[in-house]
Write a protein that holds these residues in place. Sequence first.
Motif, PDB file in Angstrom:
ATOM      1  N   ILE A  48     -69.631  -5.667 -13.102  1.00 35.91           N
ATOM      2  CA  ILE A  48     -70.111  -4.389 -13.637  1.00 35.91           C
ATOM      3  C   ILE A  48     -71.033  -3.830 -12.561  1.00 35.91           C
ATOM      4  O   ILE A  48     -72.116  -4.353 -12.316  1.00 35.91           O
ATOM      5  CB  ILE A  48     -70.836  -4.590 -14.988  1.00 35.91           C
ATOM      6  CG1 ILE A  48     -69.823  -5.082 -16.031  1.00 35.91           C
ATOM      7  CG2 ILE A  48     -71.520  -3.290 -15.417  1.00 35.91           C
ATOM      8  CD1 ILE A  48     -70.378  -5.285 -17.432  1.00 35.91           C
ATOM      9  N   GLY A  49     -70.538  -2.822 -11.851  1.00 31.60           N
ATOM     10  CA  GLY A  49     -71.239  -2.297 -10.674  1.00 31.60           C
ATOM     11  C   GLY A  49     -70.542  -2.778  -9.427  1.00 31.60           C
ATOM     12  O   GLY A  49     -70.363  -3.989  -9.228  1.00 31.60           O
ATOM     13  N   ALA A  50     -70.074  -1.819  -8.631  1.00 33.64           N
ATOM     14  CA  ALA A  50     -69.366  -2.169  -7.387  1.00 33.64           C
ATOM     15  C   ALA A  50     -70.035  -1.489  -6.205  1.00 33.64           C
ATOM     16  O   ALA A  50     -69.391  -0.907  -5.340  1.00 33.64           O
ATOM     17  CB  ALA A  50     -67.894  -1.755  -7.489  1.00 33.64           C
ATOM     18  N   GLY A  61     -72.261  -5.796  -5.378  1.00 35.11           N
ATOM     19  CA  GLY A  61     -71.022  -6.108  -6.101  1.00 35.11           C
ATOM     20  C   GLY A  61     -69.874  -6.223  -5.114  1.00 35.11           C
ATOM     21  O   GLY A  61     -69.099  -7.184  -5.134  1.00 35.11           O
ATOM     22  N   HIS A  83     -65.684  -2.595 -12.936  1.00 33.86           N
ATOM     23  CA  HIS A  83     -65.939  -1.224 -13.390  1.00 33.86           C
ATOM     24  C   HIS A  83     -67.224  -0.726 -12.749  1.00 33.86           C
ATOM     25  O   HIS A  83     -68.172  -1.486 -12.565  1.00 33.86           O
ATOM     26  CB  HIS A  83     -66.057  -1.119 -14.915  1.00 33.86           C
ATOM     27  CG  HIS A  83     -66.274   0.303 -15.343  1.00 33.86           C
ATOM     28  ND1 HIS A  83     -65.285   1.261 -15.274  1.00 33.86           N
ATOM     29  CD2 HIS A  83     -67.379   0.954 -15.773  1.00 33.86           C
ATOM     30  CE1 HIS A  83     -65.763   2.421 -15.661  1.00 33.86           C
ATOM     31  NE2 HIS A  83     -67.035   2.269 -15.966  1.00 33.86           N
ATOM     32  N   ASP A  84     -67.220   0.533 -12.382  1.00 31.26           N
ATOM     33  CA  ASP A  84     -68.406   1.191 -11.849  1.00 31.26           C
ATOM     34  C   ASP A  84     -68.334   2.621 -12.351  1.00 31.26           C
ATOM     35  O   ASP A  84     -67.250   3.198 -12.404  1.00 31.26           O
ATOM     36  CB  ASP A  84     -68.381   1.154 -10.310  1.00 31.26           C
ATOM     37  CG  ASP A  84     -69.726   1.515  -9.702  1.00 31.26           C
ATOM     38  OD1 ASP A  84     -70.315   0.672  -9.008  1.00 31.26           O
ATOM     39  OD2 ASP A  84     -70.187   2.660  -9.920  1.00 31.26           O
ATOM     40  N   ARG A  85     -69.489   3.177 -12.736  1.00 33.42           N
ATOM     41  CA  ARG A  85     -69.435   4.558 -13.255  1.00 33.42           C
ATOM     42  C   ARG A  85     -69.160   5.544 -12.126  1.00 33.42           C
ATOM     43  O   ARG A  85     -68.774   6.684 -12.353  1.00 33.42           O
ATOM     44  CB  ARG A  85     -70.736   4.898 -13.981  1.00 33.42           C
ATOM     45  CG  ARG A  85     -71.913   5.075 -13.051  1.00 33.42           C
ATOM     46  CD  ARG A  85     -73.118   5.610 -13.766  1.00 33.42           C
ATOM     47  NE  ARG A  85     -74.241   5.681 -12.845  1.00 33.42           N
ATOM     48  CZ  ARG A  85     -75.482   5.880 -13.208  1.00 33.42           C
ATOM     49  NH1 ARG A  85     -75.781   6.011 -14.482  1.00 33.42           N
ATOM     50  NH2 ARG A  85     -76.445   5.954 -12.319  1.00 33.42           N
ATOM     51  N   ALA A 142     -73.998  -6.258 -11.589  1.00 30.28           N
ATOM     52  CA  ALA A 142     -74.419  -5.872 -10.243  1.00 30.28           C
ATOM     53  C   ALA A 142     -74.855  -4.408 -10.222  1.00 30.28           C
ATOM     54  O   ALA A 142     -74.473  -3.648  -9.340  1.00 30.28           O
ATOM     55  CB  ALA A 142     -73.295  -6.140  -9.240  1.00 30.28           C
ATOM     56  N   ILE A 169     -80.866  -0.228 -14.874  1.00 32.03           N
ATOM     57  CA  ILE A 169     -79.603   0.049 -15.590  1.00 32.03           C
ATOM     58  C   ILE A 169     -79.201  -1.158 -16.457  1.00 32.03           C
ATOM     59  O   ILE A 169     -78.416  -1.024 -17.393  1.00 32.03           O
ATOM     60  CB  ILE A 169     -78.457   0.356 -14.574  1.00 32.03           C
ATOM     61  CG1 ILE A 169     -78.836   1.513 -13.643  1.00 32.03           C
ATOM     62  CG2 ILE A 169     -77.138   0.639 -15.265  1.00 32.03           C
ATOM     63  CD1 ILE A 169     -78.852   2.872 -14.307  1.00 32.03           C
ATOM     64  N   VAL A 204     -76.600  -1.329 -19.776  1.00 37.85           N
ATOM     65  CA  VAL A 204     -75.305  -2.027 -19.749  1.00 37.85           C
ATOM     66  C   VAL A 204     -75.267  -3.111 -20.828  1.00 37.85           C
ATOM     67  O   VAL A 204     -74.256  -3.277 -21.521  1.00 37.85           O
ATOM     68  CB  VAL A 204     -75.044  -2.619 -18.341  1.00 37.85           C
ATOM     69  CG1 VAL A 204     -73.895  -3.604 -18.364  1.00 37.85           C
ATOM     70  CG2 VAL A 204     -74.774  -1.508 -17.333  1.00 37.85           C
ATOM     71  N   ILE A 261     -77.563 -10.388 -11.210  1.00 39.76           N
ATOM     72  CA  ILE A 261     -78.134 -10.494  -9.861  1.00 39.76           C
ATOM     73  C   ILE A 261     -79.278  -9.486  -9.689  1.00 39.76           C
ATOM     74  O   ILE A 261     -79.754  -9.271  -8.578  1.00 39.76           O
ATOM     75  CB  ILE A 261     -77.056 -10.281  -8.765  1.00 39.76           C
ATOM     76  CG1 ILE A 261     -76.466  -8.870  -8.841  1.00 39.76           C
ATOM     77  CG2 ILE A 261     -75.975 -11.343  -8.846  1.00 39.76           C
ATOM     78  CD1 ILE A 261     -75.680  -8.493  -7.581  1.00 39.76           C
ATOM     79  N   GLY A 276     -83.454 -12.572  -0.521  1.00 38.25           N
ATOM     80  CA  GLY A 276     -82.841 -11.380  -1.133  1.00 38.25           C
ATOM     81  C   GLY A 276     -83.068 -10.158  -0.257  1.00 38.25           C
ATOM     82  O   GLY A 276     -82.139  -9.426   0.081  1.00 38.25           O
TER      83      GLY A 276
HETATM   84  N1  LIG Z   1     -78.746  -4.720  -2.073  1.00 40.00           N
HETATM   85  C1  LIG Z   1     -79.245  -5.929  -1.873  1.00 40.00           C
HETATM   86  O1  LIG Z   1     -79.455  -6.371  -0.744  1.00 40.00           O
HETATM   87  C2  LIG Z   1     -79.526  -6.824  -3.049  1.00 40.00           C
HETATM   88  C3  LIG Z   1     -79.888  -8.171  -2.825  1.00 40.00           C
HETATM   89  C4  LIG Z   1     -80.097  -9.002  -3.932  1.00 40.00           C
HETATM   90  C5  LIG Z   1     -79.970  -8.490  -5.221  1.00 40.00           C
HETATM   91  N2  LIG Z   1     -79.659  -7.184  -5.390  1.00 40.00           N
HETATM   92  C6  LIG Z   1     -79.528  -6.679  -6.770  1.00 40.00           C
HETATM   93  O2  LIG Z   1     -78.200  -6.275  -6.936  1.00 40.00           O
HETATM   94  C7  LIG Z   1     -78.147  -5.218  -7.903  1.00 40.00           C
HETATM   95  C8  LIG Z   1     -77.239  -4.129  -7.375  1.00 40.00           C
HETATM   96  O3  LIG Z   1     -77.832  -3.602  -6.190  1.00 40.00           O
HETATM   97  P1  LIG Z   1     -76.980  -2.734  -5.165  1.00 40.00           P
HETATM   98  O4  LIG Z   1     -77.797  -2.625  -3.940  1.00 40.00           O
HETATM   99  O5  LIG Z   1     -75.584  -3.235  -5.100  1.00 40.00           O
HETATM  100  O6  LIG Z   1     -76.972  -1.315  -5.963  1.00 40.00           O
HETATM  101  P2  LIG Z   1     -75.961  -0.101  -5.774  1.00 40.00           P
HETATM  102  O7  LIG Z   1     -75.388  -0.103  -4.398  1.00 40.00           O
HETATM  103  O8  LIG Z   1     -76.683   1.133  -6.259  1.00 40.00           O
HETATM  104  O9  LIG Z   1     -74.759  -0.437  -6.782  1.00 40.00           O
HETATM  105  C9  LIG Z   1     -74.862  -0.331  -8.166  1.00 40.00           C
HETATM  106  C10 LIG Z   1     -73.608   0.382  -8.671  1.00 40.00           C
HETATM  107  O10 LIG Z   1     -73.621   0.351 -10.102  1.00 40.00           O
HETATM  108  C11 LIG Z   1     -73.207   1.630 -10.573  1.00 40.00           C
HETATM  109  N3  LIG Z   1     -73.661   1.859 -11.946  1.00 40.00           N
HETATM  110  C12 LIG Z   1     -74.786   2.460 -12.385  1.00 40.00           C
HETATM  111  N4  LIG Z   1     -74.816   2.498 -13.730  1.00 40.00           N
HETATM  112  C13 LIG Z   1     -73.676   1.888 -14.158  1.00 40.00           C
HETATM  113  C14 LIG Z   1     -73.157   1.614 -15.440  1.00 40.00           C
HETATM  114  N5  LIG Z   1     -73.802   1.970 -16.568  1.00 40.00           N
HETATM  115  N6  LIG Z   1     -71.961   0.974 -15.510  1.00 40.00           N
HETATM  116  C15 LIG Z   1     -71.283   0.614 -14.376  1.00 40.00           C
HETATM  117  N7  LIG Z   1     -71.749   0.869 -13.132  1.00 40.00           N
HETATM  118  C16 LIG Z   1     -72.934   1.488 -13.014  1.00 40.00           C
HETATM  119  C17 LIG Z   1     -73.857   2.558  -9.582  1.00 40.00           C
HETATM  120  O11 LIG Z   1     -73.305   3.850  -9.700  1.00 40.00           O
HETATM  121  P3  LIG Z   1     -74.254   5.143  -9.328  1.00 40.00           P
HETATM  122  O12 LIG Z   1     -74.274   5.196  -7.846  1.00 40.00           O
HETATM  123  O13 LIG Z   1     -73.551   6.273  -9.972  1.00 40.00           O
HETATM  124  O14 LIG Z   1     -75.606   4.868  -9.903  1.00 40.00           O
HETATM  125  C18 LIG Z   1     -73.561   1.871  -8.268  1.00 40.00           C
HETATM  126  O15 LIG Z   1     -72.280   2.176  -7.763  1.00 40.00           O
HETATM  127  C19 LIG Z   1     -79.565  -4.742  -8.127  1.00 40.00           C
HETATM  128  O16 LIG Z   1     -79.986  -5.096  -9.419  1.00 40.00           O
HETATM  129  C20 LIG Z   1     -80.369  -5.440  -7.064  1.00 40.00           C
HETATM  130  O17 LIG Z   1     -81.662  -5.810  -7.545  1.00 40.00           O
HETATM  131  C21 LIG Z   1     -79.411  -6.347  -4.354  1.00 40.00           C
END
Ligand SMILES: NC(=O)c1ccc[n+]([C@@H]2O[C@H](COP(=O)([O-])OP(=O)(O)OC[C@H]3O[C@@H](n4cnc5c(N)ncnc54)[C@H](OP(=O)(O)O)[C@@H]3O)[C@@H](O)[C@H]2O)c1
Length: 282
Positions: free
Chosen positions: A18-20, A24, A45-47, A79, A84, A88, A105, A182
């Motif tokens: 959930i989240g790409a 993801g 799935h991703d919105r 993810a 959010i 979810v 995560i 992280g």
């Molecule tokens: N990035 C890192 O290095 C890292 C490292 C460790 C842990 N994390 C954790 O991983 C998680 C994801 O981070 P990320 O960097 O991958 O974020 P991201 O790139 O913003 O990806 C999240 C995705 O989820 C989508 N989304 C939002 N609301 C949704 C819903 N209701 N249903 C389905 N999809 C939805 C978002 O769409 P929109 O763009 O439309 O909002 C976006 O495409 C976070 O909680 C973060 O704390 C991240």
Amino acid sequence: MASEKPSKLPDDITLGFIGAGKMGKAICGGLINAGMVKPRNISVHDRNTNMLDSIRGLGVTIAKDNGDVVRRSQFVILAVKPHIVPIVLKEINRVVEPNNLIVSIAAGVTIATIENLLPAKTRVIRVMPNTPALVQTGAAYVSPGTSVKEGDVDLVAEIFSSVGICEVGREELLDAITGLSGSGPAYIYAAIEAMADGGVKMGLPRDMAQRLAAQTAMGAAKMVLETGKHPGLLKDEVCSPGGTTIAAMHRLEKGGFRGALIDAIEAATLRSQELGTKSPGE
Ligand SMILES: NC(=O)c1ccc[n+]([C@@H]2O[C@H](COP(=O)([O-])OP(=O)(O)OC[C@H]3O[C@@H](n4cnc5c(N)ncnc54)[C@H](OP(=O)(O)O)[C@@H]3O)[C@@H](O)[C@H]2O)c1
């Protein structure tokens, strides 16, 4: 306790995302690149439809909504951004069944928060991965919730070990893990960029400087992991008396290099703790 590299996950394992977004996609791509899970056994799935378009090429199943991901998957990886997560969880609450294992995560969202928003006894595991999972060099930490079954932690650790290394332990350490591994890739990217800048300043072409800086970071990391020697000893071994490296080390010490890194990890840990004490979404 570090988990060993697995030989293979069960053939019929079904995984949902959930989240790409960045994470993801990194984990999903890493698992497929490593040949650990059949792409058709992964539902996503991703919105954001742009995100779905960019992951479609991996051959995964695009689910019609988040509930559909849960219905299709034994393991559901949340993810989405921390704020959010409650949205979810409320959405999937009605479709979560005992055969689902919910893996979050999200930084700073506690196991208790997740368990409270799902049916009683839902199996929950919290993981802090990092983005180098995309190139099978991730570093993850896995912490079990209160209702996990025997074997759940091992399987989740196998999933994350297949895209890097994975440690298993108490949730109390997760904020520090977030601050170290992280967020850590960003610190190393900044170091590589700065080293490349230094090379460019001294006359090297940008592309070559960046390749050499990145390979040097990777090589040094491998030396630490593969020789088992203390990094201080490895540093001493490359500092000849009166030589170039010790002159550079002196400059780094004057610039507060090591103190800055320690401060950075402390700042990220405190920020993660702060996120965890607020209810997500605040
Ligand atoms: N990035 C890192 O290095 C890292 C490292 C460790 C842990 N994390 C954790 O991983 C998680 C994801 O981070 P990320 O960097 O991958 O974020 P991201 O790139 O913003 O990806 C999240 C995705 O989820 C989508 N989304 C939002 N609301 C949704 C819903 N209701 N249903 C389905 N999809 C939805 C978002 O769409 P929109 O763009 O439309 O909002 C976006 O495409 C976070 O909680 C973060 O704390 C991240």
